[in-house]
Design a protein around this motif. Structure first.
Motif, PDB file in Angstrom:
ATOM      1  N   VAL A  55      -2.248 -16.626  30.794  1.00  0.00           N
ATOM      2  CA  VAL A  55      -2.251 -16.935  32.224  1.00  0.00           C
ATOM      3  C   VAL A  55      -2.117 -15.642  33.014  1.00  0.00           C
ATOM      4  O   VAL A  55      -1.205 -14.857  32.770  1.00  0.00           O
ATOM      5  CB  VAL A  55      -1.096 -17.893  32.598  1.00  0.00           C
ATOM      6  N   ARG A  56      -3.039 -15.411  33.926  1.00  0.00           N
ATOM      7  CA  ARG A  56      -2.979 -14.202  34.745  1.00  0.00           C
ATOM      8  C   ARG A  56      -3.049 -14.590  36.210  1.00  0.00           C
ATOM      9  O   ARG A  56      -3.683 -15.578  36.569  1.00  0.00           O
ATOM     10  CB  ARG A  56      -4.173 -13.276  34.426  1.00  0.00           C
ATOM     11  N   ARG A  57      -2.409 -13.788  37.057  1.00  0.00           N
ATOM     12  CA  ARG A  57      -2.516 -14.003  38.508  1.00  0.00           C
ATOM     13  C   ARG A  57      -3.386 -12.890  39.066  1.00  0.00           C
ATOM     14  O   ARG A  57      -3.137 -11.719  38.776  1.00  0.00           O
ATOM     15  CB  ARG A  57      -1.139 -13.926  39.161  1.00  0.00           C
ATOM     16  N   ASN A  58      -4.376 -13.222  39.872  1.00  0.00           N
ATOM     17  CA  ASN A  58      -5.272 -12.153  40.309  1.00  0.00           C
ATOM     18  C   ASN A  58      -4.648 -11.237  41.364  1.00  0.00           C
ATOM     19  O   ASN A  58      -5.179 -10.182  41.664  1.00  0.00           O
ATOM     20  CB  ASN A  58      -6.679 -12.656  40.683  1.00  0.00           C
ATOM     21  N   SER A  59      -3.491 -11.610  41.881  1.00  0.00           N
ATOM     22  CA  SER A  59      -2.792 -10.682  42.773  1.00  0.00           C
ATOM     23  C   SER A  59      -2.431  -9.396  42.029  1.00  0.00           C
ATOM     24  O   SER A  59      -2.296  -8.336  42.636  1.00  0.00           O
ATOM     25  CB  SER A  59      -1.516 -11.324  43.341  1.00  0.00           C
ATOM     26  N   GLU A  60      -2.328  -9.500  40.704  1.00  0.00           N
ATOM     27  CA  GLU A  60      -1.965  -8.347  39.868  1.00  0.00           C
ATOM     28  C   GLU A  60      -2.915  -7.172  40.104  1.00  0.00           C
ATOM     29  O   GLU A  60      -2.490  -6.031  40.226  1.00  0.00           O
ATOM     30  CB  GLU A  60      -2.013  -8.806  38.399  1.00  0.00           C
ATOM     31  N   TRP A  61      -4.228  -7.455  40.181  1.00  0.00           N
ATOM     32  CA  TRP A  61      -5.181  -6.357  40.378  1.00  0.00           C
ATOM     33  C   TRP A  61      -5.800  -6.335  41.774  1.00  0.00           C
ATOM     34  O   TRP A  61      -6.338  -5.320  42.174  1.00  0.00           O
ATOM     35  CB  TRP A  61      -6.290  -6.375  39.323  1.00  0.00           C
ATOM     36  N   LEU A  62      -5.683  -7.455  42.508  1.00  0.00           N
ATOM     37  CA  LEU A  62      -6.295  -7.439  43.844  1.00  0.00           C
ATOM     38  C   LEU A  62      -5.354  -6.852  44.900  1.00  0.00           C
ATOM     39  O   LEU A  62      -5.796  -6.113  45.778  1.00  0.00           O
ATOM     40  CB  LEU A  62      -6.761  -8.835  44.249  1.00  0.00           C
ATOM     41  N   THR A  63      -4.069  -7.166  44.808  1.00  0.00           N
ATOM     42  CA  THR A  63      -3.131  -6.665  45.811  1.00  0.00           C
ATOM     43  C   THR A  63      -3.169  -5.136  45.948  1.00  0.00           C
ATOM     44  O   THR A  63      -3.138  -4.617  47.058  1.00  0.00           O
ATOM     45  CB  THR A  63      -1.693  -7.139  45.518  1.00  0.00           C
ATOM     46  N   PRO A  64      -3.240  -4.386  44.831  1.00  0.00           N
ATOM     47  CA  PRO A  64      -3.239  -2.925  44.986  1.00  0.00           C
ATOM     48  C   PRO A  64      -4.558  -2.345  45.523  1.00  0.00           C
ATOM     49  O   PRO A  64      -4.630  -1.136  45.748  1.00  0.00           O
ATOM     50  CB  PRO A  64      -3.003  -2.393  43.554  1.00  0.00           C
ATOM     51  N   MET A  65      -5.594  -3.171  45.702  1.00  0.00           N
ATOM     52  CA  MET A  65      -6.871  -2.623  46.164  1.00  0.00           C
ATOM     53  C   MET A  65      -6.762  -2.114  47.592  1.00  0.00           C
ATOM     54  O   MET A  65      -6.185  -2.760  48.456  1.00  0.00           O
ATOM     55  CB  MET A  65      -7.977  -3.688  46.089  1.00  0.00           C
ATOM     56  N   GLY A  66      -7.342  -0.959  47.835  1.00  0.00           N
ATOM     57  CA  GLY A  66      -7.376  -0.395  49.174  1.00  0.00           C
ATOM     58  C   GLY A  66      -8.714  -0.647  49.818  1.00  0.00           C
ATOM     59  O   GLY A  66      -9.631  -1.191  49.206  1.00  0.00           O
ATOM     60  N   ILE A  67      -8.823  -0.244  51.072  1.00  0.00           N
ATOM     61  CA  ILE A  67     -10.053  -0.475  51.820  1.00  0.00           C
ATOM     62  C   ILE A  67     -11.254   0.173  51.133  1.00  0.00           C
ATOM     63  O   ILE A  67     -12.345  -0.395  51.102  1.00  0.00           O
ATOM     64  CB  ILE A  67      -9.900   0.023  53.282  1.00  0.00           C
ATOM     65  N   ALA A  68     -11.061   1.333  50.524  1.00  0.00           N
ATOM     66  CA  ALA A  68     -12.189   2.008  49.867  1.00  0.00           C
ATOM     67  C   ALA A  68     -12.689   1.191  48.681  1.00  0.00           C
ATOM     68  O   ALA A  68     -13.895   1.086  48.445  1.00  0.00           O
ATOM     69  CB  ALA A  68     -11.785   3.409  49.418  1.00  0.00           C
ATOM     70  N   ASP A  69     -11.758   0.567  47.948  1.00  0.00           N
ATOM     71  CA  ASP A  69     -12.154  -0.280  46.830  1.00  0.00           C
ATOM     72  C   ASP A  69     -12.961  -1.484  47.326  1.00  0.00           C
ATOM     73  O   ASP A  69     -13.950  -1.875  46.723  1.00  0.00           O
ATOM     74  CB  ASP A  69     -10.909  -0.801  46.084  1.00  0.00           C
ATOM     75  N   VAL A  70     -12.483  -2.068  48.426  1.00  0.00           N
ATOM     76  CA  VAL A  70     -13.174  -3.242  48.962  1.00  0.00           C
ATOM     77  C   VAL A  70     -14.586  -2.866  49.413  1.00  0.00           C
ATOM     78  O   VAL A  70     -15.551  -3.596  49.168  1.00  0.00           O
ATOM     79  CB  VAL A  70     -12.400  -3.845  50.155  1.00  0.00           C
ATOM     80  N   LEU A  71     -14.708  -1.703  50.049  1.00  0.00           N
ATOM     81  CA  LEU A  71     -16.026  -1.286  50.517  1.00  0.00           C
ATOM     82  C   LEU A  71     -16.959  -1.019  49.339  1.00  0.00           C
ATOM     83  O   LEU A  71     -18.124  -1.398  49.361  1.00  0.00           O
ATOM     84  CB  LEU A  71     -15.903  -0.045  51.406  1.00  0.00           C
ATOM     85  N   ARG A  72     -16.421  -0.367  48.314  1.00  0.00           N
ATOM     86  CA  ARG A  72     -17.239  -0.105  47.129  1.00  0.00           C
ATOM     87  C   ARG A  72     -17.707  -1.421  46.510  1.00  0.00           C
ATOM     88  O   ARG A  72     -18.878  -1.577  46.182  1.00  0.00           O
ATOM     89  CB  ARG A  72     -16.427   0.672  46.084  1.00  0.00           C
ATOM     90  N   LEU A  73     -16.784  -2.358  46.400  1.00  0.00           N
ATOM     91  CA  LEU A  73     -17.120  -3.646  45.805  1.00  0.00           C
ATOM     92  C   LEU A  73     -18.146  -4.382  46.667  1.00  0.00           C
ATOM     93  O   LEU A  73     -19.107  -4.950  46.159  1.00  0.00           O
ATOM     94  CB  LEU A  73     -15.835  -4.484  45.654  1.00  0.00           C
ATOM     95  N   SER A  74     -17.957  -4.332  47.982  1.00  0.00           N
ATOM     96  CA  SER A  74     -18.862  -5.069  48.853  1.00  0.00           C
ATOM     97  C   SER A  74     -20.241  -4.418  48.911  1.00  0.00           C
ATOM     98  O   SER A  74     -21.213  -5.053  49.296  1.00  0.00           O
ATOM     99  CB  SER A  74     -18.265  -5.245  50.244  1.00  0.00           C
ATOM    100  N   SER A  75     -20.331  -3.164  48.504  1.00  0.00           N
ATOM    101  CA  SER A  75     -21.655  -2.530  48.487  1.00  0.00           C
ATOM    102  C   SER A  75     -22.453  -2.964  47.261  1.00  0.00           C
ATOM    103  O   SER A  75     -23.612  -2.615  47.117  1.00  0.00           O
ATOM    104  CB  SER A  75     -21.518  -1.000  48.505  1.00  0.00           C
ATOM    105  N   ARG A  76     -21.821  -3.760  46.389  1.00  0.00           N
ATOM    106  CA  ARG A  76     -22.489  -4.186  45.170  1.00  0.00           C
ATOM    107  C   ARG A  76     -23.427  -5.367  45.374  1.00  0.00           C
ATOM    108  O   ARG A  76     -24.146  -5.781  44.475  1.00  0.00           O
ATOM    109  CB  ARG A  76     -21.446  -4.611  44.125  1.00  0.00           C
ATOM    110  N   THR A  77     -23.357  -5.972  46.543  1.00  0.00           N
ATOM    111  CA  THR A  77     -24.218  -7.130  46.761  1.00  0.00           C
ATOM    112  C   THR A  77     -24.805  -7.076  48.163  1.00  0.00           C
ATOM    113  O   THR A  77     -24.416  -6.238  48.970  1.00  0.00           O
ATOM    114  CB  THR A  77     -23.468  -8.448  46.520  1.00  0.00           C
ATOM    115  N   THR A  78     -25.749  -7.946  48.418  1.00  0.00           N
ATOM    116  CA  THR A  78     -26.406  -7.934  49.723  1.00  0.00           C
ATOM    117  C   THR A  78     -26.130  -9.234  50.468  1.00  0.00           C
ATOM    118  O   THR A  78     -25.757 -10.250  49.878  1.00  0.00           O
ATOM    119  CB  THR A  78     -27.929  -7.793  49.579  1.00  0.00           C
TER     120      THR A  78
END
Lengths: 388, 388
Positions: free
Chosen positions: A119-142
Motif C-alpha cells: 500500500v502506497r500513498r501518492n503524497s509520498e512522491w507528489l507532495t515534495p514536487m516543486g513548480i519546476a517538476d510540475v512544469l516538466r511533467l506538464s510539458s509531456r503532453t498536449t
C-alpha cells in the motif's frame, strides 16, 4: 507459477480493454511476480460492489503469485477529478482524505491477500514536487491529447467548464506508475485514458510501459447510473448482511445478469448457466435474485450470515412481521430542532438512510412503515415527544 | 502631479487596448504614484526598437511621477512561451536566462529613469511554489478560457501541438501582477490575454484589477513580421550609430509612417505632419528616411553621433569610398576550418552579420563589396591565407 497461457486466460476474462494482450503475455512469460497497480481515490469511505469488481481482478493476480500495489491517491484527491463525471468533483481536505484512506485499507483486506499487498500513498512522491517538476511533467503532453478524454471532450463541447487543474490530474496519476514501476494497471473503463497516460510516461522515462486492463463499471441499484456512494445507489461491502440482502433484492430484474457476472466472483461458465436459465424461464426472477443476494452476502459475511439475512428478509417483507431487532433512536436537540420533524430528515439523521435524498427514495419506494402502515409522503412531519 | 485628465491624454496616446479607460482615470484621480508593471522575457539579449515602443510608454508614466515595475521573467523564460508565435519556444537554461537578464537591466536604463524604477525577478516568488500552489492557481481558470487566446486557438484548430505547460504560463505571469500589486500593466498587443489574466487573478485575490494597456507591435526591417532578434529583422538600441543608421535606411518606404509613429518618441502632431508631407510628395522618401534614421540614432547615441553616422553612410554608400575605419578580422582555425570559406559564414563569424541568414540578406541586397566590387553570390568561397 502457473503457465503463462493459463494465467492469461484467467486474468483476461471479463476485461473490456487489454492493452496489450501481447505485452501481458510477454510479461507473464518471465515467470517473475508482476507489480499490479490499482489506484484508489479516497473520496468516499465505503468500498461498494462496483469497486469490488476491480479488487476481485486484483485478487486473481495475487492468487497467481503477483503483487498488488495499491495506490491511495491521498494527494490527488485533494485536487478534484472528474473522471466519468459530468461536473467537477470538489477537492477534499487533508483530514477527510486521511480518514477515507484508513478505512479503505481496512476494507480492501476483505478481498485482497495481505501477504502480497503493498500500500502506497501518492503524497509520498507528489507532495515534495516543486513548480519546476510540475512544469516538466506538464510539458509531456498536449492540450489536444487531454481533450481526447471522453468526459473532457463532452464538457468542452457542451461549454461546461473544465478547470485547468483537472488537466494535471491524469499526469500526476500517471506519474504514480513511473514511481512504483507498475507492470500492469487495473481500473474501471473510465480510467482507460488516465492509465494509458501512465503507460506513456513510463515509456518516456525509459521504463517498459504498463499493461492497461480495464473492467466494466457496475450499474447501481437504480439500474441506470454507475454505482456510487454519492448517488445513493450503492451496496457497501461492509454493510450489515440484512442491509446487503435487502438492497440486492431491490435491484431491477434486468440487471441481474450484470450482477451475477460482476459481483459474485463466480466463474464465467456458472454465470452463463444462471443467465441462460433465467432467460429461458427455468429460473424465476425472484428465486434468481435470492440466489444473487445470498451469494453476495456470503462473499462478505460468510454463509451462516447470508442464511440469517434471508430469513430476516422473509420475516419482515414476506410475513410483514416486525424485524427481530429494532434499534432505538432518540432525537438529539443539538441536531434536530424541537417540534415536528420531517420524516426524510429523521431517517437520514437516525442513520436509516445515507442522505435526505436516499430517505425520500425509500419512502417513495413504499419502504417505510409506521405501526405497519406504509407512509408515502416524504415531507410528513412527525411530532417529537420531549422525554425530559 | 499633473491633472488626471492631462495625464490620461498623454498615457492613452498610441494605445491599442486600454482596459479600461474609466479604471485608469479613477486610479489617476487618487494623485498617488501608480505601480506600472512591464514584464520582460529574458530570452534574447538585445533590446530592439520594437520593444522600445513599450519602454517609451513606461517612461511617460515615470515622467508623470509613477513607478516602473520591471519584471524579469527569469523563471518563466525557462518554461517556453508561444505568445504571438506559431510554434513552441524552446525553454532556456538558467545560465542563459541570467546573462540575458543582466544585459536587459543595463539596456533599459537608456530609456527608463533609474530613480523611479523597481526591478524584480519572478523567480523570487515562483521558485518557492510547490505543486499544491500550482494546482490551486491552475484551478483559477478553465481550459475553454485558455483556448480563447488567439495563438492557442489557431494552433489547436490547425492540429499543431500545444504543450500543457504552455497553459500554465499565463497564470504564472498573471500571478506576478498579484505579487507586485500592479496598478497598470503595459505590453504589446500579443500580451493582451496574459495581462487580462493578471487583472482577473488580482480581482480573485481581492485586489483592484490592474489596468491593461497595449501598444502596437512594430514590424521589423523586412516590413512583414514583428521585429524580433531571432528573425534577423531587428535594430538593437545599443547597436553602433552607423549600424542603426544603415539599417533604418534599408527600411521599405511603406513602413516609414509606422516608424515615425512608434520609434521616434515624437508627439503625434509632429508624426502626422511628416506623414502628410511624405504622402503629398512635399518630402522625398529618401529625405524622410534620413530624417528618421538621424532621429533614431540621436535618441540612443545623441545628435553628434547621429550626424557622424550620416556622414559615414554618405561616404560609403553615396561616394562609394571605403569606410573611415576598417576593422580587421583574423580567421580562427578553431572556429572555421582551414581552406576556402563561404562568404556568408565569414560575415557571420566575423560579427559583421548576426547570423548566416542575415549575411545572405546583406549580400543579396548588394550590401557587400570586395575591393569596391559588389558580390552577389552568398555562397562564394573565399581562399583563406595561413599567416603562421
Amino acid at each position: 507459477m502457473d503457465a503463462p497461457a493459463d494465467q492469461l486466460r484467467v486474468l483476461g476474462a471479463g476485461a473490456v480493454d487489454l492493452i496489450t494482450e501481447a505485452d501481458l503475455k510477454r510479461k507473464l512469460a518471465r515467470q517473475t511476480p508482476l507489480r499490479v497497480k490499482l489506484g484508489i481515490d479516497p473520496t468516499a469511505s465505503d468500498i461498494h460492489l462496483g469497486f469490488a469488481v476491480v479488487l476481485r481482478k486484483l485478487r486473481q493476480f495475487q492468487e497467481l503469485g503477483h503483487v498488488a500495489v495499491l495506490i491511495l491517491g491521498d494527494f490527488t484527491a485533494q485536487v478534484g477529478d472528474p473522471s466519468g463525471r459530468t461536473t467537477t468533483r470538489p477537492p477534499l481536505s487533508a483530514e477527510e482524505v486521511d480518514v477515507h484512506a484508513r478505512t479503505y485499507v481496512e476494507q480492501v483486506q476483505r478481498i485482497l491477500l495481505p501477504e502480497r499487498l503493498e500500500v502506497r500513498r501518492n503524497s509520498e512522491w507528489l507532495t515534495p514536487m516543486g513548480i519546476a517538476d510540475v512544469l516538466r511533467l506538464s510539458s509531456r503532453t498536449t492540450v489536444a491529447r487531454m481533450l481526447e478524454r471522453d468526459d473532457f471532450a463532452t464538457r468542452y463541447r457542451d461549454g461546461r467548464p473544465i478547470s485547468l487543474s483537472e488537466f494535471l490530474y491524469p499526469l500526476l496519476q500517471g506519474w504514480d506508475s513511473v514511481v512504483v514501476r507498475a507492470d500492469v494497471e487495473l481500473g474501471g473503463t473510465d480510467q482507460l485514458f488516465n492509465n494509458l497516460m501512465g503507460r506513456t510516461l513510463q515509456e518516456q522515462e525509459g521504463q517498459e510501459g504498463q499493461v492497461v486492463l480495464t473492467l466494466p463499471l457496475l450499474e447501481g441499484l437504480d439500474g441506470v447510473q454507475k454505482m456510487s456512494k454519492s448517488l445513493g445507489n450503492s451496496v457497501g461491502i461492509t454493510e450489515p448482511p440484512t442491509e446487503q440482502f435487502g438492497k440486492v433484492m431491490s435491484l431491477p430484474d434486468a440487471l441481474m445478469p450484470r450482477y451475477f457476472a460482476l459481483a459474485t466472483g463466480w466463474d464465467p461458465d456458472r454465470v452463463a448457466d444462471v443467465t441462460r436459465r433465467l432467460a429461458a424461464g427455468d429460473l424465476a426472477a425472484v428465486d434468481a435474485k435470492r440466489l444473487l443476494a445470498r451469494t453476495i452476502v456470503a462473499l462478505y459475511h460468510g454463509h451462516p450470515a447470508a442464511e440469517a439475512a434471508e430469513q430476516e428478509f422473509d420475516r419482515v417483507f414476506r410475513d410483514h412481521a416486525a424485524p427481530s431487532e429494532i434499534p432505538e433512536y432518540r432525537l438529539d436537540t443539538a441536531t434536530l430542532p424541537p417540534g415536528p420533524v420531517r420524516l426524510d430528515r429523521l431517517l437520514h439523521d437516525s442513520g436509516l438512510a445515507a442522505s435526505n435524498r436516499e430517505a425520500r427514495r425509500l419512502i417513495q419506494g413504499r419502504g417505510v412503515r409506521r405501526d405497519g402502515e406504509v407512509i408515502e409522503d416524504p415531507e410528513l412531519a412527525l411530532p417529537a415527544v420531549m422525554l425530559g
